[in-house]
Design a protein around this motif. Structure first.
Motif, mmCIF file in Angstrom:
data_model
loop_
_atom_site.group_PDB
_atom_site.id
_atom_site.type_symbol
_atom_site.label_atom_id
_atom_site.label_comp_id
_atom_site.label_asym_id
_atom_site.label_seq_id
_atom_site.Cartn_x
_atom_site.Cartn_y
_atom_site.Cartn_z
ATOM 1 N N GLN A 128 17.964 75.340 -11.726
ATOM 2 C CA GLN A 128 18.912 76.047 -12.592
ATOM 3 C C GLN A 128 18.905 77.528 -12.230
ATOM 4 O O GLN A 128 17.967 78.029 -11.604
ATOM 5 C CB GLN A 128 18.555 75.867 -14.066
ATOM 6 C CG GLN A 128 17.170 76.360 -14.437
ATOM 7 C CD GLN A 128 16.766 75.944 -15.844
ATOM 8 O OE1 GLN A 128 17.072 76.629 -16.816
ATOM 9 N NE2 GLN A 128 16.077 74.811 -15.940
ATOM 10 N N HIS A 129 19.964 78.205 -12.635
ATOM 11 C CA HIS A 129 20.068 79.653 -12.426
ATOM 12 C C HIS A 129 19.439 80.360 -13.610
ATOM 13 O O HIS A 129 19.708 80.027 -14.772
ATOM 14 C CB HIS A 129 21.545 80.037 -12.311
ATOM 15 C CG HIS A 129 21.771 81.514 -12.310
ATOM 16 N ND1 HIS A 129 22.811 82.107 -12.999
ATOM 17 C CD2 HIS A 129 21.101 82.530 -11.709
ATOM 18 C CE1 HIS A 129 22.779 83.412 -12.815
ATOM 19 N NE2 HIS A 129 21.753 83.694 -12.045
ATOM 20 N N GLU B 40 17.764 84.514 -14.739
ATOM 21 C CA GLU B 40 17.356 85.883 -14.430
ATOM 22 C C GLU B 40 16.506 86.397 -15.568
ATOM 23 O O GLU B 40 16.890 86.304 -16.735
ATOM 24 C CB GLU B 40 18.581 86.786 -14.226
ATOM 25 C CG GLU B 40 19.459 86.377 -13.053
ATOM 26 C CD GLU B 40 20.446 87.468 -12.648
ATOM 27 O OE1 GLU B 40 20.191 88.644 -12.992
ATOM 28 O OE2 GLU B 40 21.438 87.138 -11.999
ATOM 29 N N THR C 295 17.062 79.878 -8.748
ATOM 30 C CA THR C 295 18.272 79.463 -8.048
ATOM 31 C C THR C 295 18.547 77.979 -8.239
ATOM 32 O O THR C 295 17.619 77.176 -8.211
ATOM 33 C CB THR C 295 18.131 79.802 -6.545
ATOM 34 O OG1 THR C 295 17.961 81.218 -6.433
ATOM 35 C CG2 THR C 295 19.335 79.356 -5.745
ATOM 36 N N PRO C 296 19.804 77.591 -8.422
ATOM 37 C CA PRO C 296 20.135 76.166 -8.571
ATOM 38 C C PRO C 296 19.751 75.353 -7.343
ATOM 39 O O PRO C 296 19.644 75.866 -6.230
ATOM 40 C CB PRO C 296 21.662 76.174 -8.759
ATOM 41 C CG PRO C 296 22.004 77.551 -9.175
ATOM 42 C CD PRO C 296 20.999 78.445 -8.536
ATOM 43 N N GLN D 228 21.022 69.305 -11.215
ATOM 44 C CA GLN D 228 20.571 70.455 -11.991
ATOM 45 C C GLN D 228 19.887 69.999 -13.275
ATOM 46 O O GLN D 228 20.275 68.989 -13.868
ATOM 47 C CB GLN D 228 21.765 71.348 -12.345
ATOM 48 C CG GLN D 228 22.684 71.661 -11.173
ATOM 49 C CD GLN D 228 21.963 72.272 -9.996
ATOM 50 O OE1 GLN D 228 21.243 73.247 -10.149
ATOM 51 N NE2 GLN D 228 22.158 71.705 -8.805
ATOM 52 N N ARG E 204 22.125 80.630 -3.555
ATOM 53 C CA ARG E 204 22.128 82.069 -3.854
ATOM 54 C C ARG E 204 22.448 82.855 -2.585
ATOM 55 O O ARG E 204 21.921 82.555 -1.508
ATOM 56 C CB ARG E 204 20.763 82.521 -4.399
ATOM 57 C CG ARG E 204 20.693 84.033 -4.697
ATOM 58 C CD ARG E 204 19.344 84.440 -5.267
ATOM 59 N NE ARG E 204 19.125 83.847 -6.573
ATOM 60 C CZ ARG E 204 19.628 84.315 -7.711
ATOM 61 N NH1 ARG E 204 20.405 85.402 -7.693
ATOM 62 N NH2 ARG E 204 19.360 83.725 -8.856
ATOM 63 N N ILE F 60 25.245 83.703 -7.466
ATOM 64 C CA ILE F 60 25.176 82.253 -7.323
ATOM 65 C C ILE F 60 26.575 81.720 -7.031
ATOM 66 O O ILE F 60 27.541 82.150 -7.649
ATOM 67 C CB ILE F 60 24.625 81.597 -8.604
ATOM 68 C CG1 ILE F 60 23.192 82.062 -8.868
ATOM 69 C CG2 ILE F 60 24.709 80.076 -8.535
ATOM 70 C CD1 ILE F 60 22.198 81.641 -7.827
ATOM 71 N N ARG G 282 28.578 77.886 -6.723
ATOM 72 C CA ARG G 282 28.444 76.449 -6.979
ATOM 73 C C ARG G 282 29.656 75.701 -6.428
ATOM 74 O O ARG G 282 30.770 76.236 -6.402
ATOM 75 C CB ARG G 282 28.321 76.157 -8.477
ATOM 76 C CG ARG G 282 27.045 76.682 -9.126
ATOM 77 C CD ARG G 282 26.999 76.246 -10.581
ATOM 78 N NE ARG G 282 25.900 76.834 -11.316
ATOM 79 C CZ ARG G 282 24.703 76.271 -11.444
ATOM 80 N NH1 ARG G 282 24.472 75.088 -10.881
ATOM 81 N NH2 ARG G 282 23.745 76.866 -12.137
#
Length: 286
Positions: free
Chosen positions: A217-218, A220, A231-232, A237, A255, A269, A271
């Motif tokens: 998963q993303h 921060e 980062t995914p 996911q 990323r 990111i 997708r």
């Protein structure tokens, strides 16, 4: 990009604005993580053919941020501990003709990764030069364990590098996350000495970010002045903020990072628009 406003001509100048020098181009880096490939091209993880999901991510990258100057693969590259899966990865990434570097994840077999894909992954701490930047690639894995750990020798090596390269902005890459992500089940598999590791990393002002995979998963975060980025996966996911294993409906991704010579970092990111095959909701099987 160069400033759009022209400088004011000095006294006695002819009145023509002096042409500004363009800003130095960044070193562009891509991070791919948690590929979970199989030697058998038909094998699936949680309903997804992980070769097809990887190809969808590479296709997306090649339409947006290509060619990069380098690629970092941050672990769980293979799911079945099979030499053939590492051979598939080597052929695919050698064919891209882009420098790439690998670190192991908890699903990898280090001996096979080193022997069939990237011999440099044998080092628990590897320095990679990226233009004006340094990348420190860490092995956070523990034998036969899902969680991670950073040896004191690795943390000492980071300190030695920081002392010797005070003017070089630095990124740290590893597989496991250093701080809780908010999902209880995956947080039981983070770096077990993450608190002390973060305290050690916070002492190095040239460190711009610590970047991981593992959590699919993303995310921060900031802990003690240390920027943490997750980062995914290039495959399935995980649902954020879930106490139990569950899949998210978000699609595979990667990323990108632009590393500027003056120490600035921009990152984001990307997708894919959809999964190659219908996503099957799952609560177990990983």
């Amino acid at each position: 990009m160069a400033d759009t406003d022209a400088p004011t001509p000095p006294a006695g100048d002819s009145g023509h604005a002096q042409q500004q020098q363009p800003a130095a181009a960044p070193y562009r880096l891509l991070q791919l993580t948690d590929l979970h490939l199989f030697a058998d091209p038909q094998r699936r993880l949680l309903g997804q053919n992980t070769r097809r999901t990887l190809e969808s991510v590479l296709t997306l990258a090649q339409t947006k941020y290509w060619p990069p100057d380098g690629i970092v693969l941050t672990g769980d590259l293979v799911h079945d501990e099979a030499p053939g899966a590492y051979d598939v990865l080597r052929r695919r990434f050698d064919g891209l003709r882009i420098p790439y570097h690998c670190i192991p994840g908890n699903h990898d077999r280090l001996d096979l990764l080193v022997g069939h894909l990237d011999a440099g992954a044998a080092s628990a701490l590897r320095l990679v030069t990226a233009g004006a930047w340094d990348l420190l690639l860490l092995d956070s894995t523990l034998p036969a364990e899902a969680g991670g750990h950073l040896d004191e020798g690795v943390l000492a090596g980071i300190a030695e590098h920081a002392a010797a390269a005070r003017k070089r902005p630095t990124l740290v890459f590893l597989h496991h996350h250093l701080a809780p992500i908010g999902s209880h089940w995956i947080d039981t598999m983070q770096v077990d000495n993450g608190v002390s590791a973060l305290a050690a990393l916070a002492r190095h002002p040239q460190l711009r970010a610590v970047i991981c995979g593992h959590v699919h998963q993303h995310a921060e975060q900031e802990h003690g002045g240390v920027r943490l980025l997750a980062t995914p996966s290039t495959c399935v996911q995980f649902l954020p903020d879930s106490d139990r294993f569950a899949l998210d409906t978000l699609t595979p991704g990667y990323r990108w990072l632009d590393l500027y010579p003056d120490g600035r970092l921009t990152t984001g990111i990307e997708r894919t628009a959809a999964y190659p095959e219908p996503l099957i909701p799952a609560t177990e099987g990983y």
